[in-house]
Design a protein around this motif. Structure first.
Motif, PDB file in Angstrom:
ATOM      1  N   ALA A 180      -1.480  -1.064  17.700  1.00 42.16           N
ATOM      2  CA  ALA A 180      -0.280  -1.625  17.088  1.00 42.16           C
ATOM      3  C   ALA A 180      -0.383  -1.496  15.584  1.00 42.16           C
ATOM      4  O   ALA A 180      -1.471  -1.566  15.004  1.00 42.16           O
ATOM      5  CB  ALA A 180      -0.114  -3.089  17.472  1.00 42.16           C
ATOM      6  N   SER A 181       0.767  -1.321  14.936  1.00 36.66           N
ATOM      7  CA  SER A 181       0.794  -1.135  13.489  1.00 36.66           C
ATOM      8  C   SER A 181       2.029  -1.808  12.911  1.00 36.66           C
ATOM      9  O   SER A 181       3.032  -2.042  13.615  1.00 36.66           O
ATOM     10  CB  SER A 181       0.803   0.354  13.154  1.00 36.66           C
ATOM     11  OG  SER A 181       0.865   0.572  11.750  1.00 36.66           O
ATOM     12  N   LEU A 182       1.978  -2.101  11.624  1.00 33.99           N
ATOM     13  CA  LEU A 182       3.129  -2.645  10.911  1.00 33.99           C
ATOM     14  C   LEU A 182       2.908  -2.459   9.421  1.00 33.99           C
ATOM     15  O   LEU A 182       1.791  -2.205   8.969  1.00 33.99           O
ATOM     16  CB  LEU A 182       3.340  -4.126  11.244  1.00 33.99           C
ATOM     17  CG  LEU A 182       2.159  -5.084  11.080  1.00 33.99           C
ATOM     18  CD1 LEU A 182       1.982  -5.547   9.630  1.00 33.99           C
ATOM     19  CD2 LEU A 182       2.306  -6.295  11.979  1.00 33.99           C
ATOM     20  N   SER A 183       3.986  -2.584   8.674  1.00 37.62           N
ATOM     21  CA  SER A 183       3.909  -2.597   7.212  1.00 37.62           C
ATOM     22  C   SER A 183       4.189  -4.018   6.769  1.00 37.62           C
ATOM     23  O   SER A 183       5.273  -4.545   7.007  1.00 37.62           O
ATOM     24  CB  SER A 183       4.929  -1.632   6.603  1.00 37.62           C
ATOM     25  OG  SER A 183       4.687  -0.315   7.034  1.00 37.62           O
ATOM     26  N   SER A 184       3.215  -4.638   6.134  1.00 39.08           N
ATOM     27  CA  SER A 184       3.312  -6.046   5.763  1.00 39.08           C
ATOM     28  C   SER A 184       3.596  -6.185   4.275  1.00 39.08           C
ATOM     29  O   SER A 184       3.370  -5.269   3.483  1.00 39.08           O
ATOM     30  CB  SER A 184       1.991  -6.743   6.106  1.00 39.08           C
ATOM     31  OG  SER A 184       1.949  -8.061   5.606  1.00 39.08           O
ATOM     32  N   THR A 185       4.096  -7.346   3.892  1.00 40.43           N
ATOM     33  CA  THR A 185       4.044  -7.712   2.478  1.00 40.43           C
ATOM     34  C   THR A 185       2.608  -8.129   2.159  1.00 40.43           C
ATOM     35  O   THR A 185       1.827  -8.450   3.062  1.00 40.43           O
ATOM     36  CB  THR A 185       4.995  -8.876   2.179  1.00 40.43           C
ATOM     37  OG1 THR A 185       4.576 -10.020   2.937  1.00 40.43           O
ATOM     38  CG2 THR A 185       6.428  -8.521   2.539  1.00 40.43           C
ATOM     39  N   VAL A 186       2.276  -8.142   0.892  1.00 38.86           N
ATOM     40  CA  VAL A 186       0.938  -8.601   0.508  1.00 38.86           C
ATOM     41  C   VAL A 186       0.739 -10.050   0.956  1.00 38.86           C
ATOM     42  O   VAL A 186      -0.336 -10.432   1.437  1.00 38.86           O
ATOM     43  CB  VAL A 186       0.739  -8.455  -1.017  1.00 38.86           C
ATOM     44  CG1 VAL A 186      -0.559  -9.105  -1.451  1.00 38.86           C
ATOM     45  CG2 VAL A 186       0.752  -6.975  -1.412  1.00 38.86           C
ATOM     46  N   ALA A 187       1.797 -10.866   0.849  1.00 41.81           N
ATOM     47  CA  ALA A 187       1.702 -12.269   1.256  1.00 41.81           C
ATOM     48  C   ALA A 187       1.447 -12.409   2.751  1.00 41.81           C
ATOM     49  O   ALA A 187       0.777 -13.348   3.196  1.00 41.81           O
ATOM     50  CB  ALA A 187       2.978 -13.008   0.872  1.00 41.81           C
ATOM     51  N   GLY A 188       1.977 -11.482   3.547  1.00 40.78           N
ATOM     52  CA  GLY A 188       1.811 -11.568   4.991  1.00 40.78           C
ATOM     53  C   GLY A 188       0.514 -10.974   5.497  1.00 40.78           C
ATOM     54  O   GLY A 188       0.189 -11.103   6.687  1.00 40.78           O
TER      55      GLY A 188
END
Length: 244
Positions: free
Chosen positions: A216-224
């Motif tokens: 699984a993959s995702l693009s997160s914010t730095v905060a997340g």
């Protein structure tokens, strides 16, 4: 775990599913949805092409819409600096995160929330627009694009509902290139900090695992980044987003 090249290809495939404009060739990949939300219009890849020429062409293809330029490991080295020298402005840095699904932590849903596939596209898009930054005026266009989505993969919409049927959490599970990529994981503001977003993520992982997906993959914010880190996701790369 799958290579980052596979993760990036799956991400490109998802955003190209929104495209109603010119996608271009492999040296300059663009997508245009006409939804007034920058992440839904933009450039996905720049390889082996003069940045000044590419910028001029990208501005032509995406004229009149809010847009971003994704610069990731699949673009030429030096792309960020080259675009900045030509007037593009940095917007945000987004960690690219991934996890072998077998190694992800458990995350049960809160007792008051039931997570299941969403059948009503209008209701689902209206719910995720509220937490993703799509303005109310852009919701009709987003609904139209969701209805006509034509990406190279399988798209599954997950809704977290209260007992009265209201959607308070969303997640889009994108199955492509043999991996799960997550989009629109969010919780309505008044229901945050109850573990709903984490449970939405875990539900998508379980669904993908049942279908034989292992990564699984995702693009997160730095905060997340720390939130997903607690589920087992690890940073494997970075996207730099620029406005132009």
């Amino acid at each position: 775990m799958d290579s980052i090249d596979v993760l990036l290809a799956a991400h490109r495939a998802y955003l190209l599913g929104w495209n109603i404009g010119e996608a271009g060739d492999l040296d300059l990949v663009t997508y245009r949805s006409d939804v007034p939300h920058p992440p839904l219009n933009g450039v996905l890849r720049l390889v082996g092409r003069d940045p000044a020429d590419a910028l001029t062409e990208a501005r032509r293809r995406l004229d009149g819409v809010a847009r971003v330029w994704w610069v990731g490991p699949d673009s030429d080295a030096g792309t960020v600096d080259a675009l900045a020298s030509l007037g593009a402005a940095p917007v945000i840095t987004m960690p690219i995160m991934a996890v072998p699904i077998d190694e992800a932590s458990a995350a049960p849903a809160p007792a008051q929330v039931q997570i299941a596939e969403a059948a009503d596209v209008d209701e689902f898009v209206t719910a995720y627009a509220r937490v993703s930054g799509i303005p109310p005026t852009g919701v009709p266009a987003a609904i139209a694009r969701e209805r006509s989505f034509a990406g190279d993969g399988t798209l599954i919409r997950l809704a977290g509902r209260l007992n009265d049927g209201r959607i308070v959490g969303t997640a889009v599970a994108w199955l492509s290139h043999g991996v799960l990529t997550l989009y629109y994981v969010g919780t309505h503001p008044e229901y945050r900090r109850q573990g709903i977003g984490t449970a939405m993520t875990r539900a998508a992982l379980d669904l993908a695992h049942e279908r034989g997906i292992r990564t699984a993959s995702l693009s997160s914010t730095v905060a997340g980044e720390s939130v997903y880190g607690r589920l087992g996701f690890r940073t494997v790369g970075t996207y730099r987003l620029l406005s132009f």
